[in-house]
Design a protein around this motif. Sequence first.
Motif, PDB file in Angstrom:
ATOM      1  N   ASP A  56      -4.779   5.391   2.377  1.00 47.24           N
ATOM      2  CA  ASP A  56      -4.721   4.100   3.071  1.00 47.24           C
ATOM      3  C   ASP A  56      -5.769   3.999   4.179  1.00 47.24           C
ATOM      4  O   ASP A  56      -5.481   3.499   5.276  1.00 47.24           O
ATOM      5  CB  ASP A  56      -3.320   3.862   3.653  1.00 47.24           C
ATOM      6  N   GLU A  57      -6.973   4.463   3.886  1.00 54.04           N
ATOM      7  CA  GLU A  57      -8.101   4.358   4.817  1.00 54.04           C
ATOM      8  C   GLU A  57      -7.857   5.073   6.140  1.00 54.04           C
ATOM      9  O   GLU A  57      -8.470   4.761   7.157  1.00 54.04           O
ATOM     10  CB  GLU A  57      -8.442   2.886   5.087  1.00 54.04           C
TER      11      GLU A  57
ATOM     12  N   ARG B 186      -5.771  -1.617  -0.336  1.00 56.03           N
ATOM     13  CA  ARG B 186      -5.955  -2.847   0.440  1.00 56.03           C
ATOM     14  C   ARG B 186      -6.887  -3.814  -0.275  1.00 56.03           C
ATOM     15  O   ARG B 186      -6.613  -5.030  -0.358  1.00 56.03           O
ATOM     16  CB  ARG B 186      -6.529  -2.524   1.824  1.00 56.03           C
TER      17      ARG B 186
ATOM     18  N   ARG C  24     -13.022   5.680  13.382  1.00 55.63           N
ATOM     19  CA  ARG C  24     -13.321   4.491  14.180  1.00 55.63           C
ATOM     20  C   ARG C  24     -12.917   4.698  15.633  1.00 55.63           C
ATOM     21  O   ARG C  24     -13.659   4.366  16.559  1.00 55.63           O
ATOM     22  CB  ARG C  24     -12.620   3.274  13.578  1.00 55.63           C
TER      23      ARG C  24
ATOM     24  N   MET D 289      -0.885   1.712  14.421  1.00 54.37           N
ATOM     25  CA  MET D 289      -0.910   1.381  12.997  1.00 54.37           C
ATOM     26  C   MET D 289       0.053   0.218  12.793  1.00 54.37           C
ATOM     27  O   MET D 289       1.260   0.361  13.004  1.00 54.37           O
ATOM     28  CB  MET D 289      -0.490   2.569  12.134  1.00 54.37           C
TER      29      MET D 289
ATOM     30  N   HIS E 164     -10.988   6.701   7.658  1.00 51.11           N
ATOM     31  CA  HIS E 164     -11.904   5.697   8.222  1.00 51.11           C
ATOM     32  C   HIS E 164     -11.393   5.190   9.557  1.00 51.11           C
ATOM     33  O   HIS E 164     -12.164   5.064  10.527  1.00 51.11           O
ATOM     34  CB  HIS E 164     -12.062   4.539   7.232  1.00 51.11           C
ATOM     35  N   THR E 165     -10.099   4.919   9.620  1.00 49.12           N
ATOM     36  CA  THR E 165      -9.505   4.462  10.873  1.00 49.12           C
ATOM     37  C   THR E 165      -9.638   5.519  11.959  1.00 49.12           C
ATOM     38  O   THR E 165      -9.957   5.213  13.118  1.00 49.12           O
ATOM     39  CB  THR E 165      -8.020   4.116  10.660  1.00 49.12           C
TER      40      THR E 165
ATOM     41  N   THR F   6       0.830  -1.196   0.000  1.00 48.95           N
ATOM     42  CA  THR F   6       0.000   0.000   0.000  1.00 48.95           C
ATOM     43  C   THR F   6       0.873   1.258   0.000  1.00 48.95           C
ATOM     44  O   THR F   6       2.075   1.203   0.195  1.00 48.95           O
ATOM     45  CB  THR F   6      -0.919   0.019   1.234  1.00 48.95           C
TER      46      THR F   6
ATOM     47  N   SER G 242      -3.350  -3.801  10.377  1.00 49.94           N
ATOM     48  CA  SER G 242      -4.427  -3.330  11.252  1.00 49.94           C
ATOM     49  C   SER G 242      -5.671  -2.967  10.460  1.00 49.94           C
ATOM     50  O   SER G 242      -6.741  -2.745  11.043  1.00 49.94           O
ATOM     51  CB  SER G 242      -3.954  -2.115  12.064  1.00 49.94           C
ATOM     52  N   ASN G 243      -5.572  -2.905   9.118  1.00 47.55           N
ATOM     53  CA  ASN G 243      -6.721  -2.552   8.288  1.00 47.55           C
ATOM     54  C   ASN G 243      -7.420  -3.763   7.680  1.00 47.55           C
ATOM     55  O   ASN G 243      -8.436  -3.617   7.013  1.00 47.55           O
ATOM     56  CB  ASN G 243      -6.291  -1.626   7.138  1.00 47.55           C
ATOM     57  N   THR G 244      -6.854  -4.954   7.864  1.00 42.34           N
ATOM     58  CA  THR G 244      -7.435  -6.118   7.210  1.00 42.34           C
ATOM     59  C   THR G 244      -7.918  -7.139   8.230  1.00 42.34           C
ATOM     60  O   THR G 244      -7.307  -7.333   9.279  1.00 42.34           O
ATOM     61  CB  THR G 244      -6.428  -6.781   6.250  1.00 42.34           C
TER      62      THR G 244
END
Length: 306
Positions: A197-198, A128, A205, A266, A201-202, A97, A148-150
């Motif tokens: 890389d999101e 991702r 959250r 992360m 969104h993270t 990524t 940590s994103n998957t």
Amino acid sequence: MNIRQIRYYVATAETGQVSRAALAMNISQSSITAAIKELEAEFNTALFDRTGHGMELTAEGRELLGSCYEVLQKLEEAQQLTRRTRTRGGKISIAATYTVIGYFLPYHLDRLRRFYPALDVHVHELTREAIEEGLATDRYDLAIMLTSNTANPALHVETLLRSARRLWLPNGHPLSQRDDIDFGDIAREPYIMLTIDEAAHTSMRYWSTTRHRPRVHLRTSSVEAVRSMVANGSGVTILSDMVYRPWSLEGRRILTMVPKNPIPTMDVGLAWGRHRAPSPAAESLIGYFRQLFLTPQNQVMGHPSR
């Protein structure tokens, strides 16, 4: 000057604080302080400026840091000689990524070329979602991504490092004088939101676990834009230590603080499809990363011997 002093010095230079360096090295703060004093006595010069925010390298300290990196790199190369003679050849296709390619992978690609000259490594930058689909369909042998994103059950995932997230502030910001910052304080500041890389969104959250929300002033996919905006006083942000640099492109200082609220790390690591065993070439790279990151004596703030 010995390897122990060099490792303690590098850890302090990278973290900016004796306490963080001691935590990273799993030793006492007094051991770190003693090693730095020994080096300063040996070179007869100050290597750090001690400030209220931590330890900042002097000009002489920055010059020494570069030499220390070279020493540790040569040491690692010597330790890898036997592994190099056993290296398998072949072609390997790696997916990664944006953040991994920009802030993690270049250093290792250079070392891989030297350690494993028989390997033909091809790197592809992807999102991702595209990485997960590519691993499932065998387009890529291996991925280096933000683990940590998957949460894809079709992937075997191994986390290599966990990079702490901290609040970034411009030099002289009022919050930098406090040690009890919470998300309520941050929510009152203009917020610079990274989107790549999101990241956005993270962020939302972990913000959603509080009753506060960031007052977003700018959304951008550029880490350098975030760095400059924060350094120039246009806002604050929360980002990981892996992408942190203490200076913006304009040469302005960026400080980091740890809020009271818990913030997830992360995480960066390896991934490959569960449906088949890694190829011999992929096994070589997996072994390289395991040796560097999952062997305790090589771990310093997630950067092996760095």
